[in-house]
Design a protein around this motif. Structure first.
Motif, PDB file in Angstrom:
ATOM      1  N   ALA A  15       0.828  -1.203   0.000  1.00  0.00           N
ATOM      2  CA  ALA A  15       0.000   0.000   0.000  1.00  0.00           C
ATOM      3  C   ALA A  15       0.864   1.256   0.000  1.00  0.00           C
ATOM      4  O   ALA A  15       0.556   2.226  -0.684  1.00  0.00           O
ATOM      5  CB  ALA A  15      -0.934  -0.005   1.211  1.00  0.00           C
ATOM      6  N   ALA A  16       1.953   1.231   0.776  1.00  0.00           N
ATOM      7  CA  ALA A  16       2.852   2.383   0.826  1.00  0.00           C
ATOM      8  C   ALA A  16       3.507   2.602  -0.530  1.00  0.00           C
ATOM      9  O   ALA A  16       3.624   3.738  -0.999  1.00  0.00           O
ATOM     10  CB  ALA A  16       3.911   2.191   1.898  1.00  0.00           C
ATOM     11  N   ILE A  17       3.910   1.526  -1.164  1.00  0.00           N
ATOM     12  CA  ILE A  17       4.506   1.641  -2.497  1.00  0.00           C
ATOM     13  C   ILE A  17       3.473   2.180  -3.477  1.00  0.00           C
ATOM     14  O   ILE A  17       3.783   3.022  -4.317  1.00  0.00           O
ATOM     15  CB  ILE A  17       5.051   0.276  -2.977  1.00  0.00           C
ATOM     16  CG1 ILE A  17       6.179  -0.198  -2.069  1.00  0.00           C
ATOM     17  CG2 ILE A  17       5.504   0.340  -4.429  1.00  0.00           C
ATOM     18  CD1 ILE A  17       7.389   0.688  -2.061  1.00  0.00           C
ATOM     19  N   GLY A  18       2.229   1.719  -3.380  1.00  0.00           N
ATOM     20  CA  GLY A  18       1.162   2.196  -4.257  1.00  0.00           C
ATOM     21  C   GLY A  18       0.953   3.697  -4.136  1.00  0.00           C
ATOM     22  O   GLY A  18       0.726   4.383  -5.139  1.00  0.00           O
ATOM     23  N   LEU A  20       3.148   5.862  -3.535  1.00  0.00           N
ATOM     24  CA  LEU A  20       4.289   6.568  -4.104  1.00  0.00           C
ATOM     25  C   LEU A  20       4.458   6.344  -5.603  1.00  0.00           C
ATOM     26  O   LEU A  20       5.319   6.958  -6.227  1.00  0.00           O
ATOM     27  CB  LEU A  20       5.577   6.112  -3.399  1.00  0.00           C
ATOM     28  CG  LEU A  20       5.653   6.457  -1.922  1.00  0.00           C
ATOM     29  CD1 LEU A  20       6.878   5.821  -1.298  1.00  0.00           C
ATOM     30  CD2 LEU A  20       5.670   7.964  -1.728  1.00  0.00           C
ATOM     31  N   SER A  21       3.634   5.486  -6.185  1.00  0.00           N
ATOM     32  CA  SER A  21       3.857   5.107  -7.577  1.00  0.00           C
ATOM     33  C   SER A  21       3.741   6.269  -8.558  1.00  0.00           C
ATOM     34  O   SER A  21       4.295   6.200  -9.655  1.00  0.00           O
ATOM     35  CB  SER A  21       2.920   3.974  -7.979  1.00  0.00           C
ATOM     36  OG  SER A  21       1.581   4.416  -7.926  1.00  0.00           O
ATOM     37  N   ASP A  22       3.058   7.344  -8.203  1.00  0.00           N
ATOM     38  CA  ASP A  22       2.926   8.498  -9.095  1.00  0.00           C
ATOM     39  C   ASP A  22       3.912   9.617  -8.780  1.00  0.00           C
ATOM     40  O   ASP A  22       3.892  10.660  -9.433  1.00  0.00           O
ATOM     41  CB  ASP A  22       1.498   9.059  -9.033  1.00  0.00           C
ATOM     42  CG  ASP A  22       0.489   8.118  -9.676  1.00  0.00           C
ATOM     43  OD1 ASP A  22       0.891   7.368 -10.583  1.00  0.00           O
ATOM     44  OD2 ASP A  22      -0.686   8.138  -9.268  1.00  0.00           O
ATOM     45  N   ARG A  99      13.897   5.560  -0.035  1.00  0.00           N
ATOM     46  CA  ARG A  99      13.591   5.391   1.378  1.00  0.00           C
ATOM     47  C   ARG A  99      13.329   6.712   2.074  1.00  0.00           C
ATOM     48  O   ARG A  99      12.510   6.813   2.983  1.00  0.00           O
ATOM     49  CB  ARG A  99      14.720   4.658   2.095  1.00  0.00           C
ATOM     50  CG  ARG A  99      14.424   4.497   3.593  1.00  0.00           C
ATOM     51  CD  ARG A  99      15.401   3.620   4.277  1.00  0.00           C
ATOM     52  NE  ARG A  99      15.100   2.268   3.869  1.00  0.00           N
ATOM     53  CZ  ARG A  99      15.919   1.259   4.047  1.00  0.00           C
ATOM     54  NH1 ARG A  99      17.082   1.436   4.587  1.00  0.00           N
ATOM     55  NH2 ARG A  99      15.575   0.047   3.672  1.00  0.00           N
ATOM     56  N   CYS A 100      13.984   7.794   1.632  1.00  0.00           N
ATOM     57  CA  CYS A 100      13.813   9.089   2.287  1.00  0.00           C
ATOM     58  C   CYS A 100      12.372   9.578   2.201  1.00  0.00           C
ATOM     59  O   CYS A 100      11.983  10.464   2.948  1.00  0.00           O
ATOM     60  CB  CYS A 100      14.754  10.115   1.681  1.00  0.00           C
ATOM     61  SG  CYS A 100      14.446  10.405  -0.072  1.00  0.00           S
TER      62      CYS A 100
END
Length: 102
Positions: A15-18, A20-22, A99-100
């Motif tokens: 979910a966290a990656i999702g 940030l995907s944009d 990661r930042c």
């Protein structure tokens, strides 16, 4: 998903990656490097050649942030330079590049 962060940091979830995907990140192709004295830089002009520390047959680095995320060869597409990726960094190394943002 396995925790790729340190022991005290929360796990990176799908979910966290999702979320940030944009997010847009600057990507740079690194052909090589060279240290130069300021005097040498000031002497540069049109037609000057700066030799880099990488041979023409070596792969070019795709850098995001300060991390190499992929390597490949330079190609031309519709008159523009492009990178044909031949090697991709491990998922953990790619995540460390962003990661930042977590």
């Amino acid at each position: 998903m396995e925790n790729v962060a340190g022991a005290d940091e929360p796990a990176i979830t799908a979910a966290a990656i999702g979320l940030l995907s944009d997010v847009e990140l600057d990507a740079t192709l690194r052909f090589g490097s060279r240290e130069m004295a300021l005097r040498e830089v000031l002497e540069l002009g049109p037609g000057a050649v700066v030799e880099l520390d990488r041979h023409v047959t070596e792969p070019v680095d795709l850098v995001v942030g300060d991390r190499i995320v992929a390597r490949g060869e330079v190609v031309v597409v519709n008159g523009n330079f492009a990178l044909r990726i031949t090697e991709v960094a491990t998922p953990q190394l790619r995540l460390e590049s962003i990661r930042c943002l977590f």
